[in-house]
Design an enzyme around this catalytic site. Structure first.
Site, short mmCIF file in Angstrom:
data_model
loop_
_atom_site.label_atom_id
_atom_site.label_comp_id
_atom_site.label_asym_id
_atom_site.label_seq_id
_atom_site.Cartn_x
_atom_site.Cartn_y
_atom_site.Cartn_z
CB THR A 83 42.72 44.99 47.61
OG1 THR A 83 42.50 44.06 48.68
CG2 THR A 83 44.05 45.68 47.79
NE ARG A 87 33.77 44.75 43.00
CZ ARG A 87 34.70 43.87 42.61
NH1 ARG A 87 35.96 44.05 42.97
NH2 ARG A 87 34.38 42.83 41.86
CD GLU A 98 37.37 50.81 40.80
OE1 GLU A 98 37.28 50.08 39.79
OE2 GLU A 98 37.66 50.38 41.92
N GLY A 142 37.88 35.99 54.06
CA GLY A 142 37.60 34.94 53.08
C GLY A 142 38.92 34.47 52.51
NE ARG A 143 37.45 30.43 47.61
CZ ARG A 143 36.13 30.43 47.58
NH1 ARG A 143 35.45 31.54 47.78
NH2 ARG A 143 35.47 29.30 47.34
CB ILE A 144 41.41 37.85 49.01
CG1 ILE A 144 40.94 37.30 47.65
CG2 ILE A 144 42.49 38.91 48.80
CD1 ILE A 144 40.22 38.30 46.76
CG HIS A 160 39.66 47.26 40.22
ND1 HIS A 160 38.36 47.53 40.52
CD2 HIS A 160 39.83 45.94 40.48
CE1 HIS A 160 37.74 46.42 40.93
NE2 HIS A 160 38.64 45.44 40.92
CB ILE A 161 46.23 46.19 39.01
CG1 ILE A 161 46.92 46.71 40.28
CG2 ILE A 161 46.18 47.26 37.93
CD1 ILE A 161 48.42 46.64 40.22
N GLY A 162 44.11 44.22 41.19
CA GLY A 162 44.26 43.07 42.09
C GLY A 162 44.50 41.75 41.36
#
Ligand code: GLV
Length: 327
Positions: free
Chosen positions: A237, A239, A268, A156-158, A287-289
């Site tokens: 990165t 889930r 988490e 997808g976009r990422i 979880h700092i994406g």
């Protein structure tokens, strides 16, 4: 009468400013940490619209208590905390915040890939522990990335930005597995669609950028890791639920794969005693994406705009269940 919006956590003030300028009455949960489910339902009952976070469980119990909501605008691109089918059944649009965090999140995937390939987090810690004594010709050796094969799960976009980073920096060959073909990735980076097994077998670096859904939950498990190269690096990165964490630990302990970089874990937060945190070829982040000033401002803006536009025109610019919107 002005519409009321609840923001379930303090987020960049831009969201608050845009909504109040547009005439909304905005309240923000200012407690420490996420709201409890009871607090969430009690407060949501008093408003018309919600800006939610991934930590809010928007499930059928929530909808039974708060089915009156006009719109839920998620402050995230992922929305696996929301029962979208239930929202759709009730005609409630669910917005999200894509695009604005793609660069930031792909940077974390790219950074983890390099950090793992050179054992950076682990070696940093050895210095802190006073273990750096001298130059070691045969120790601390990593692996190079130039010309290797990057496998993207979820183009997808990422995933597309990660492919761009890896093509530009290391001229990596790009393969991907996705439900549909991504023509842009194929045209711009020569990316090749492959089956899931081919992705596992051929990737030197396998980076996960998919959603968490019934189809992807626990997909990267013992049998998946067993099909990967012994020299492979696994990056997630998206889930934490997409990989099976105990199977990942075992795959690393038995050298079934070479290394792993995680920005998302399962559960988490990751417990401080998790063996992954002391493995040389592993890098873990909390979880700092999307944790850049630019991305978080962008997310605040899109979440607010999803609500503003919905009340103005009936449209939600970034909607994950557009079938509920009136045409
Ligand atoms: C963060 O994890 C997001 O989904 O935006």
């Amino acid at each position: 009468m002005s519409k009321k919006v609840l923001i379930t956590r303090i987020i960049p003030s831009l969201a608050y400013e845009l909504l109040t300028q547009a005439g909304f009455e905005v309240s923000v949960w200012e407690g420490v940490g996420a709201m409890t489910q009871t607090q969430l339902m009690e407060r949501a009952q008093q408003v018309n619209a919600l800006i939610s976070l991934g930590s809010n469980k928007i499930d059928s119990q929530f909808f039974n208590a708060c089915g009156h909501l006009d719109i839920i605008a998620q402050f995230a691109v992922g929305y696996d905390n929301i029962d979208v089918a239930e929202a759709t059944k009730r005609g409630i649009p669910v917005g999200n915040t894509p695009d604005v965090l793609s660069d930031a999140t792909a940077d974390v995937a790219f950074g983890l890939m390099i950090a793992v390939s050179r054992k950076m987090f682990y070696l940093h810690n050895t210095i802190a522990k006073g273990e750096w004594k001298q130059f070691e010709p045969l120790k601390n050796l990593g692996i190079e990335l130039h010309g290797k094969t990057l496998g993207i799960f979820g183009m997808g976009r990422i995933g597309l930005v990660m492919a761009q980073r890896c093509k530009g920096a290391y001229n990596m060959k790009i393969i991907y597995n996705n439900r549909g073909r991504n023509e842009e990735a194929e045209k711009r980076f020569g990316a090749q669609w492959v089956s899931f097994d081919e992705l596992l077998e051929q990737s030197d670096v396998l980076s996960v950028h998919s959603v968490l859904s019934d189809e992807t939950r626990g997909l990267f498990n013992k049998s998946a890791f067993a099909k990967m190269k012994r020299s492979a690096i696994f990056i997630n990165t998206s889930r934490g639920g997409v990989h099976h964490e105990q199977d990942l630990i075992e795959a690393l302990q038995t050298q079934t794969i070479w290394g792993a970089g995680l920005d998302v874990t399962n559960p988490e937060p990751m417990h401080a005693t998790n063996p992954l945190l002391s493995m040389p070829n592993v890098a873990v982040l909390p979880h700092i994406g999307s944790a850049t000033v630019e991305a978080r401002d962008g997310m605040a803006r899109l979440a607010a705009e999803n609500i503003i536009e919905f009340y103005k025109t009936g449209n939600v610019p970034y909607c994950v269940n557009p079938e509920v919107l009136k045409r």
